[in-house]
Scaffold this motif. Sequence first.
Motif, short mmCIF file in Angstrom:
data_model
loop_
_atom_site.label_atom_id
_atom_site.label_comp_id
_atom_site.label_asym_id
_atom_site.label_seq_id
_atom_site.Cartn_x
_atom_site.Cartn_y
_atom_site.Cartn_z
N GLN A 1 0.88 -1.68 0.12
CA GLN A 1 -0.19 0.15 -0.03
C GLN A 1 1.71 1.39 0.20
O GLN A 1 0.56 1.91 0.06
CB GLN A 1 -0.60 0.32 0.95
N ASP A 2 1.80 1.40 0.27
CA ASP A 2 2.86 2.17 0.55
C ASP A 2 4.13 2.62 -1.42
O ASP A 2 4.77 3.36 -1.09
CB ASP A 2 4.11 2.49 1.48
N TYR B 1 0.63 1.72 -5.91
CA TYR B 1 -0.94 1.68 -5.06
C TYR B 1 -1.41 3.16 -5.03
O TYR B 1 -2.36 3.77 -5.54
CB TYR B 1 -0.37 0.99 -4.23
N MET C 1 -4.91 4.70 -6.67
CA MET C 1 -5.83 5.43 -6.13
C MET C 1 -6.06 6.79 -6.03
O MET C 1 -7.07 7.60 -6.28
CB MET C 1 -5.15 5.75 -4.50
N ASP D 1 -0.04 -4.96 4.94
CA ASP D 1 -0.04 -3.58 4.52
C ASP D 1 0.23 -3.74 3.00
O ASP D 1 0.47 -3.40 1.63
CB ASP D 1 1.73 -3.23 4.65
N THR D 2 0.07 -4.96 2.06
CA THR D 2 -0.24 -5.62 0.75
C THR D 2 -1.20 -5.98 0.41
O THR D 2 -2.31 -6.02 1.09
CB THR D 2 0.55 -6.92 0.85
N ALA D 3 -2.16 -4.62 0.08
CA ALA D 3 -2.91 -4.50 -0.94
C ALA D 3 -3.39 -5.76 -2.04
O ALA D 3 -2.69 -6.00 -2.84
CB ALA D 3 -3.60 -3.46 -1.25
#
Length: 154
Positions: A60-61, A65, A69, A128-130
């Motif tokens: 997500q960082d 990603y 968004m 934290d993995t989407a």
Amino acid sequence: MPTSSAPAALLIGRCLDLLDASDLAVLATCPARADAPPHCSLMAYALDAERRHLLLTTPQDSRKYANLMENPRVSLLVDTRQVHAREAVQALTVSAVLADTPPEAAAGLRARFLARHPRLTEFASRPDTALIRLRLTAFQLLDGVEHAQYVSLV
């Protein structure tokens, strides 16, 4: 480059079969700012059971990603260099858009992705993995250097 139109169902089937035969793609994302450059990433992917969405995972960082968004439209490139001689290479450009993942479907979609990429289990299981779900919207299939075929899925 000449573009021809093949019967849509046949072309869609060929493109989906090519996606099924591979599991790596180059993903291109762009932030919303017009002056920002595209960002490319080599990605593992899997098709969902209905073959209407691609499934990917990313931290997500990550830049991709953040770009997703801001701008849900993406392009992916899949090719057959690993399988065919250069003269017979096919390249598939996939247009797609970020799709919501229903919470009740997330575990099953993640399991489908991991069935295709078991070596990514630890990575995909991190909090934290989407899980990214991309709805397929168009294909452009290039056979050789000059023969291109395009089909919209929407």
